[in-house]
Enzyme design. Structure first.
Site, PDB file in Angstrom:
ATOM      1  N   GLN A  63      27.746  58.526  47.222  1.00 11.64           N
ATOM      2  CA  GLN A  63      26.917  57.228  47.182  1.00 11.64           C
ATOM      3  C   GLN A  63      27.543  56.203  48.094  1.00 11.64           C
ATOM      4  OE1 GLN A  63      26.032  56.368  42.811  1.00 11.64           O
ATOM      5  NE2 GLN A  63      28.077  57.202  42.510  1.00 11.64           N
TER       6      GLN A  63
ATOM      7  N   HIS B 234      31.835  47.941  44.668  1.00 11.83           N
ATOM      8  CA  HIS B 234      32.083  47.181  43.533  1.00 11.83           C
ATOM      9  C   HIS B 234      32.340  45.725  43.723  1.00 11.83           C
ATOM     10  CE1 HIS B 234      32.290  51.361  42.199  1.00 11.83           C
ATOM     11  NE2 HIS B 234      31.907  50.980  41.152  1.00 11.83           N
TER      12      HIS B 234
END
Length: 583
Positions: free
Chosen positions: A320, A324
């Site tokens: 991916q 964050h």
């Protein structure tokens, strides 16, 4: 799902199909038949003497049209549980559904032309509301009863259904085009990757495919760095204790690959968020350090059922473009708005400008208290308003730890793909979970908010979408082979090699075709298998004048042009640097 009227027509047509099959194949048992996107399906348990195949479709469709032409009313009736059990005696799957209904729940049946079905509805008033030329049975598949592999395998019959015949025709045209663009087919033809049935859901990338993959990854790496992210990398395997604290062990364990070492349990990571928080917690953080944006091309592995895998679109091992953002609660709106701006730029560079935003709220299976969830949902909604985004609510579709926005793009065939997402997580950094803190302006410890976000999502899946969207004919900046140099004959092989060397030295992905095949054969391979944007033909004139004759890819609408080598290099570099979709 389309409008309510169309869904009602589809559900009603499913009942007509069930009636037709029961008439043509006596002894068949019926299960369920819901409306779905573009049509419906119905699950059947055929007698052991019946082998239902695609060759049976025309007979069923003919019987369905006969039923529809009868202008039969759909008659709704409420019945008691005892009545329902009598009405469906011998239909084992309906009996099971009836017995599983909660006490006191209203039970309804619908009947048309003597065919009775257990159903909540709604349905059209009369079969004449179903257009007999606007449906088509299109495939069959096996489906376990109630999705349980220990239960009987049923035959699922799928059908397409629309209000008007021309809508069906348009959809069938789109399906035919989609089949030609199938990434699994093109992946083999273009030598991009292969999949091994002995290792389901894992991709073997070949040089051509891996070149595109790394171009995408390098592009994203530059974008996030310029947007204030720092790239990190976290372990592939982490201990059970961490996954228990994060909540994944209790809520996601069935999708995790578990391993053991020295009498301790570990899991191969299915997602990257706990690792990012461990980095955050590795030192004392101040409110002045926030927001902290940690990007990771994290390789994740999820134990997806083999039956759900689909080419490189749905796999077990994938990477991916994850990140964050760890921030204060008052920074959420600004960070989400900043993310949305980046997402729009990235999608534009890949040729996607039409977006739909879905807002997914708290699911039944969630962690955390309702008050915290309310704050998280409000923060995300406020952020949408600040970013100028309109959204559709998806009730109960959020992650177990927080609400999320999902960004859906449309390809050239009008198909919808969900790729980007951003999730507001008040749970994982909390004292009850991973207990991440920062020191605030008041010199006290506070728990940050964690925003989980991805733009492309799975790079594997996104590349599959690109293959189908461009039918393998990638724009110049993405193509694994941007230029192919072909000499008219062997006499000009040295010049072809010289041109190719100059292109490669200028970071243009180029190959010189110097084999014994004739020029026409070489061009045929380059055009069909590689779909190269530019074929550079060189002969005596080109060698004498230090030029190349450029044949543009057929789909570009251009033909050919003679250019100086330096001119061609500058031309390609402009297309690459500006991420131009055309060639």
């Amino acid at each position: 799902m389309e409008n309510e009227k169309l869904q009602t027509i589809r559900h009603s047509c499913a009942h007509v199909m069930a009636e037709a099959i029961l008439k043509l194949y006596p002894g068949t048992k019926i299960a369920i038949g819901p409306a779905i996107d573009n049509g419906f399906y119905y699950d059947f348990d055929f007698p052991t003497t019946t082998k239902f195949t695609e060759t049976d479709f025309p007979a069923v469709e003919k019987e369905m049209r006969r039923i529809i032409a009868g202008n039969h009313d759909f008659i709704r009736k409420e019945v008691s549980k005892e009545e329902a059990l009598k009405l469906f005696a011998g239909q084992d799957y309906k009996i099971e559904l009836i017995n599983d209904l909660p006490a006191g729940e209203t039970i309804t049946t619908y009947e048309q032309d003597g065919y009775l079905d257990l159903c909540r509805g709604p349905h059209v008033a009369n079969t004449k509301e179903i257009n007999g030329q606007a449906f088509k049975i299109n495939k069959i598949a096996g489906a376990y009863w109630r999705g349980d592999s220990n239960r009987p395998m049923l035959t699922r019959v799928y059908a397409l259904c629309f209000e008007k015949p021309n809508e069906l025709k348009d959809y069938l045209t789109m399906l035919a085009e989609a089949e030609k663009r199938d990434h699994r087919k093109l992946g083999v033809e273009m030598d991009l990757f292969h999949l091994d049935p002995e290792n389901p859901g894992q991709i073997y990338w070949h040089p051509n495919g891996w070149t595109i993959y790394t171009v995408i990854q390098d592009y994203m790496r530059v974008k996030v760095r310029r947007d204030g992210y720092q790239e990190v990398n976290t372990p592939a395997i982490m201990p059970r204790s961490l996954w228990e604290k994060s909540g994944h062990w209790g809520h996601y364990q069935k999708n995790m690959f578990i391993t053991e070492s020295e009498k301790r349990l570990f899991a191969i990571k299915p997602m990257n968020c706990p690792g990012a928080l461990e980095i955050f917690k590795s030192r004392v953080r101040s409110y002045k350090d926030l927001p902290l944006r940690l990007a990771e091309f994290g390789h994740d592995v999820r134990n997806e059922p083999s039956g759900t895998l689909h080419g490189i679109m749905r796999v077990r091992g994938f990477v991916q473009d994850d990140a964050h953002i760890i921030c204060r609660e008052d920074q959420v709106a600004e960070e989400v708005a900043k993310f949305c701006k980046l997402l729009k730029v990235v999608y534009h560079d890949f040729g996607f400008d039409d977006l739909v935003v879905k807002f997914s709220t708290m699911p039944e299976d969630h962690v955390g208290d309702l008050e915290t969830w309310a704050r998280a949902e409000k923060a995300l909604a406020d952020a949408c308003h600040e970013a100028g985004l309109e959204y559709e609510i998806q009730p109960g579709e959020g992650a177990f730890y927080g609400p999320k926005l999902e960004f859906k793009l449309y390809d050239c065939l009008g198909r919808e793909w969900q790729c980007g997402t951003i999730q507001a997580d008040f749970q994982l950094p909390s004292a009850e979970r991973l207990d991440a803190t920062y020191v605030g302006a008041d010199n006290q410890k506070h728990h940050p908010v964690m925003l989980h976000r991805a733009i492309l999502g799975s790079i594997e899946r996104f590349l599959g979408i690109l293959v189908e969207n461009f039918a393998g004919a990638f724009p110049t900046w993405l193509a694994f082979e941007q230029a192919a140099v072909v000499p008219v004959n062997d006499s000009f092989a040295d010049y072809a090699k010289e041109v190719n060397d100059l292109l490669v030295a200028s970071d243009i992905r180029s190959n010189a075709y110097l084999s014994d095949e004739n020029m026409r054969q070489k061009i045929k391979v380059i055009t069909k298998e590689h779909k190269t944007p530019y074929i550079l033909v060189v002969g005596e004139n080109e060698k004498n004048e230090r030029t190349v004759t450029v044949r543009f890819r057929q789909s570009s609408g251009l033909e050919q042009k003679t250019m100086k080598i330096e001119e061609f290099i500058a031309y390609v570099q402009d297309k690459v640097n500006n991420h131009v979709i055309g060639i």
